[in-house]
Design an enzyme around this catalytic site. Structure first.
Site: not given
Ligand code: IMP
Length: 191
Positions: A13, A18, A42, A71
């Protein structure tokens, strides 16, 4: 795969939030989290599961050792599940303010935050799912966390994720749930 190597997990990551959430939950279980910031591609897909499986295959190919990625996506009922698997792109483009605009006048503000962890044990991939029901707040609130945290209120709370301490968010969040499923899997394998 069993043994001491499972005590250290490589989390692919680039997201420091995260990473911190995972470390806070896994460390007390005796699992050290090591970050690998690989910037895996992705793929554009209709489900988080597909995105995660494609990503972990790519990471395994690169790292050639057990690794994990996660994800996540926000699925809003009034928007037909949007942004769902496109959550990252939507956040980078219209952002939280754009989501608030799309939700103007919506009666049903219910939403689900989903998390899919893909863990490759060196032989095969495994998926762990977490889901938190909630709703989209009428105002952006809170400065903690990241991404959609200021607009997501988990069911049973009057606070957005953005107003919660990390521990409180982990106790109810989609990611907390998928991480706990992953911990159970690791501990069962050691028996
Ligand atoms: P990814 O898993 O990093 O691809 O996240 C997809 C989108 O969701 C990104 O814009 C992240 O910032 C948002 N996101 C992922 N997890 C969270 C969370 O726990 N809280 C708020 N936004 C999240």
């Amino acid at each position: 795969m069993t043994g001491p190597s499972e005590r250290t997990v490589t989390f692919v990551t680039g997201n420091a939030h995260k990473l911190a959430e995972a470390a806070a939950l896994l460390s007390p279980c005796g699992i050290t989290v090591r970050q690998a910031d690989l910037g895996y591609p992705e793929v554009q897909a209709d489900s988080l599961e597909e995105v995660a499986l494609a990503g972990i295959a790519w990471c395994m190919e690169k790292l050639k050792k057990p690794c994990l990625l996660e994800d996540a996506g926000l699925f809003i009922k009034a928007l037909g599940g949007f942004p769902g698997p496109y959550s990252r792109y939507v956040h980078e483009t219209i952002g939280n303010a754009g989501i608030m605009r799309l939700m103007e006048g919506a009666q049903d503000r219910s939403a689900v935050f989903r998390s899919v962890i893909a863990y490759h044990d060196g032989t095969e991939p495994h998926l762990f799912i977490g889901e938190t029901l909630g709703h989209i707040s009428t105002r952006l609130e809170g400065t903690r966390g990241f991404g959609y945290d200021p607009l997501f209120v988990p069911t049973g709370y009057d606070l957005t994720f953005g107003q919660m301490e990390q521990q409180e968010k982990n106790a109810v969040s989609h990611r907390g749930m998928s991480l706990r499923a992953f911990v159970s899997f690791l501990s069962e394998r050691r028996c």
